[in-house]
Design a protein around this motif. Structure first.
Motif, PDB file in Angstrom:
ATOM      1  N   LEU A   3       0.865  -1.181   0.000  1.00 10.70           N
ATOM      2  CA  LEU A   3       0.000   0.000   0.000  1.00 10.70           C
ATOM      3  C   LEU A   3       0.896   1.224   0.000  1.00 10.70           C
ATOM      4  O   LEU A   3       1.617   1.478   0.970  1.00 10.70           O
ATOM      5  CB  LEU A   3      -0.908  -0.007   1.227  1.00 10.70           C
ATOM      6  CG  LEU A   3      -1.786   1.219   1.426  1.00 10.70           C
ATOM      7  CD1 LEU A   3      -2.775   1.338   0.272  1.00 10.70           C
ATOM      8  CD2 LEU A   3      -2.506   1.143   2.739  1.00 10.70           C
ATOM      9  N   LEU A   4       0.905   1.973  -1.084  1.00  7.10           N
ATOM     10  CA  LEU A   4       1.764   3.142  -1.223  1.00  7.10           C
ATOM     11  C   LEU A   4       0.997   4.405  -0.870  1.00  7.10           C
ATOM     12  O   LEU A   4      -0.134   4.597  -1.293  1.00  7.10           O
ATOM     13  CB  LEU A   4       2.315   3.233  -2.644  1.00  7.10           C
ATOM     14  CG  LEU A   4       3.149   2.045  -3.111  1.00  7.10           C
ATOM     15  CD1 LEU A   4       3.551   2.224  -4.559  1.00  7.10           C
ATOM     16  CD2 LEU A   4       4.370   1.867  -2.237  1.00  7.10           C
ATOM     17  N   VAL A   5       1.640   5.265  -0.082  1.00  2.00           N
ATOM     18  CA  VAL A   5       1.062   6.556   0.284  1.00  2.00           C
ATOM     19  C   VAL A   5       2.086   7.644  -0.028  1.00  2.00           C
ATOM     20  O   VAL A   5       3.288   7.384  -0.076  1.00  2.00           O
ATOM     21  CB  VAL A   5       0.665   6.614   1.775  1.00  2.00           C
ATOM     22  CG1 VAL A   5      -0.457   5.666   2.076  1.00  2.00           C
ATOM     23  CG2 VAL A   5       1.845   6.340   2.670  1.00  2.00           C
ATOM     24  N   THR A   6       1.606   8.847  -0.227  1.00  4.71           N
ATOM     25  CA  THR A   6       2.489   9.977  -0.509  1.00  4.71           C
ATOM     26  C   THR A   6       2.542  10.882   0.714  1.00  4.71           C
ATOM     27  O   THR A   6       1.521  11.395   1.164  1.00  4.71           O
ATOM     28  CB  THR A   6       1.976  10.771  -1.726  1.00  4.71           C
ATOM     29  OG1 THR A   6       1.869   9.887  -2.825  1.00  4.71           O
ATOM     30  CG2 THR A   6       2.918  11.895  -2.072  1.00  4.71           C
ATOM     31  N   LEU A   7       3.743  11.053   1.260  1.00  2.45           N
ATOM     32  CA  LEU A   7       3.967  11.940   2.396  1.00  2.45           C
ATOM     33  C   LEU A   7       5.086  12.899   2.037  1.00  2.45           C
ATOM     34  O   LEU A   7       6.191  12.473   1.700  1.00  2.45           O
ATOM     35  CB  LEU A   7       4.377  11.153   3.648  1.00  2.45           C
ATOM     36  CG  LEU A   7       3.308  10.321   4.309  1.00  2.45           C
ATOM     37  CD1 LEU A   7       3.902   9.473   5.412  1.00  2.45           C
ATOM     38  CD2 LEU A   7       2.228  11.210   4.874  1.00  2.45           C
ATOM     39  N   ASP A  13       5.931   3.004   1.372  1.00  4.93           N
ATOM     40  CA  ASP A  13       5.099   1.834   1.656  1.00  4.93           C
ATOM     41  C   ASP A  13       4.472   2.018   3.035  1.00  4.93           C
ATOM     42  O   ASP A  13       5.179   2.225   4.025  1.00  4.93           O
ATOM     43  CB  ASP A  13       5.958   0.566   1.612  1.00  4.93           C
ATOM     44  CG  ASP A  13       5.162  -0.698   1.824  1.00  4.93           C
ATOM     45  OD1 ASP A  13       3.912  -0.625   1.857  1.00  4.93           O
ATOM     46  OD2 ASP A  13       5.788  -1.764   1.947  1.00  4.93           O
ATOM     47  N   ALA A  14       3.159   1.938   3.125  1.00  2.00           N
ATOM     48  CA  ALA A  14       2.461   2.143   4.394  1.00  2.00           C
ATOM     49  C   ALA A  14       2.712   1.002   5.372  1.00  2.00           C
ATOM     50  O   ALA A  14       2.491   1.159   6.575  1.00  2.00           O
ATOM     51  CB  ALA A  14       0.966   2.294   4.153  1.00  2.00           C
ATOM     52  N   ASP A  15       3.177  -0.151   4.898  1.00  2.00           N
ATOM     53  CA  ASP A  15       3.449  -1.282   5.778  1.00  2.00           C
ATOM     54  C   ASP A  15       4.879  -1.277   6.318  1.00  2.00           C
ATOM     55  O   ASP A  15       5.223  -2.124   7.135  1.00  2.00           O
ATOM     56  CB  ASP A  15       3.203  -2.597   5.027  1.00  2.00           C
ATOM     57  CG  ASP A  15       1.740  -2.745   4.630  1.00  2.00           C
ATOM     58  OD1 ASP A  15       0.878  -2.235   5.379  1.00  2.00           O
ATOM     59  OD2 ASP A  15       1.471  -3.361   3.584  1.00  2.00           O
ATOM     60  N   ASP A  16       5.717  -0.348   5.876  1.00  2.00           N
ATOM     61  CA  ASP A  16       7.103  -0.269   6.331  1.00  2.00           C
ATOM     62  C   ASP A  16       7.237   0.860   7.357  1.00  2.00           C
ATOM     63  O   ASP A  16       7.237   2.038   6.994  1.00  2.00           O
ATOM     64  CB  ASP A  16       8.028  -0.011   5.139  1.00  2.00           C
ATOM     65  CG  ASP A  16       9.492   0.001   5.535  1.00  2.00           C
ATOM     66  OD1 ASP A  16       9.818  -0.403   6.663  1.00  2.00           O
ATOM     67  OD2 ASP A  16      10.319   0.410   4.689  1.00  2.00           O
ATOM     68  N   LEU A  20       8.001   5.031   6.819  1.00  2.00           N
ATOM     69  CA  LEU A  20       7.020   6.002   7.305  1.00  2.00           C
ATOM     70  C   LEU A  20       7.641   6.953   8.313  1.00  2.00           C
ATOM     71  O   LEU A  20       7.360   8.147   8.318  1.00  2.00           O
ATOM     72  CB  LEU A  20       5.824   5.281   7.928  1.00  2.00           C
ATOM     73  CG  LEU A  20       4.813   4.695   6.963  1.00  2.00           C
ATOM     74  CD1 LEU A  20       3.764   3.886   7.720  1.00  2.00           C
ATOM     75  CD2 LEU A  20       4.141   5.784   6.168  1.00  2.00           C
ATOM     76  N   GLU A  64       3.003   9.587  16.964  1.00  2.00           N
ATOM     77  CA  GLU A  64       3.086   8.675  15.826  1.00  2.00           C
ATOM     78  C   GLU A  64       4.540   8.357  15.486  1.00  2.00           C
ATOM     79  O   GLU A  64       4.875   7.217  15.154  1.00  2.00           O
ATOM     80  CB  GLU A  64       2.375   9.273  14.616  1.00  2.00           C
ATOM     81  CG  GLU A  64       2.325   8.363  13.421  1.00  2.00           C
ATOM     82  CD  GLU A  64       1.532   7.087  13.628  1.00  2.00           C
ATOM     83  OE1 GLU A  64       1.691   6.168  12.808  1.00  2.00           O
ATOM     84  OE2 GLU A  64       0.759   6.989  14.593  1.00  2.00           O
ATOM     85  N   LEU A  68       6.123   4.593  15.483  1.00  2.00           N
ATOM     86  CA  LEU A  68       6.819   4.070  14.311  1.00  2.00           C
ATOM     87  C   LEU A  68       8.264   3.705  14.630  1.00  2.00           C
ATOM     88  O   LEU A  68       8.799   2.741  14.086  1.00  2.00           O
ATOM     89  CB  LEU A  68       6.770   5.084  13.166  1.00  2.00           C
ATOM     90  CG  LEU A  68       5.409   5.243  12.493  1.00  2.00           C
ATOM     91  CD1 LEU A  68       5.426   6.423  11.540  1.00  2.00           C
ATOM     92  CD2 LEU A  68       4.998   3.973  11.787  1.00  2.00           C
TER      93      LEU A  68
END
Length: 91
Positions: A3-7, A13-16, A20, A64, A68
């Motif tokens: 699951l890729l997200v843009t930050l 990868d949202a699972d890494d 994050l 957060e 993480l």
């Protein structure tokens, strides 16, 4: 499939948790430098006001980041950051 997200303009990868953490830390640095604060101006015939608005809450961002960091350490097989010490008293 990850699951890729843009930050902060970076696709992670949202699972890494390590990726994050790096992306959110960059967001925090921008916020501390004042780059993530937006300023707007309200004008009326009588007054003029400037309002500064921050897009994130620093307390939530720090919580957060801590979560993480712990998850990244556990994923990397590192030692726990907090643990109970045990000892035995022998006379």
């Amino acid at each position: 499939m990850p699951l890729l997200v843009t930050l902060n303009g970076a696709v992670v990868d949202a699972d890494d948790p390590c990726a994050l953490w790096q992306a959110l830390y960059a967001v925090k640095l921008k916020r501390l430098a004042g780059e993530a604060i937006e300023e707007t101006e309200i004008r009326s015939p009588v007054t003029q006001r400037r309002i500064k608005v921050a897009s994130t809450n620093m307390k939530d961002l720090d919580a957060e980041l801590e979560r993480l960091a712990v998850a990244c350490s556990a994923k990397a097989g590192g030692r726990r950051t907090r643990f109970a010490k045990q000892f035995r008293f022998t006379p």
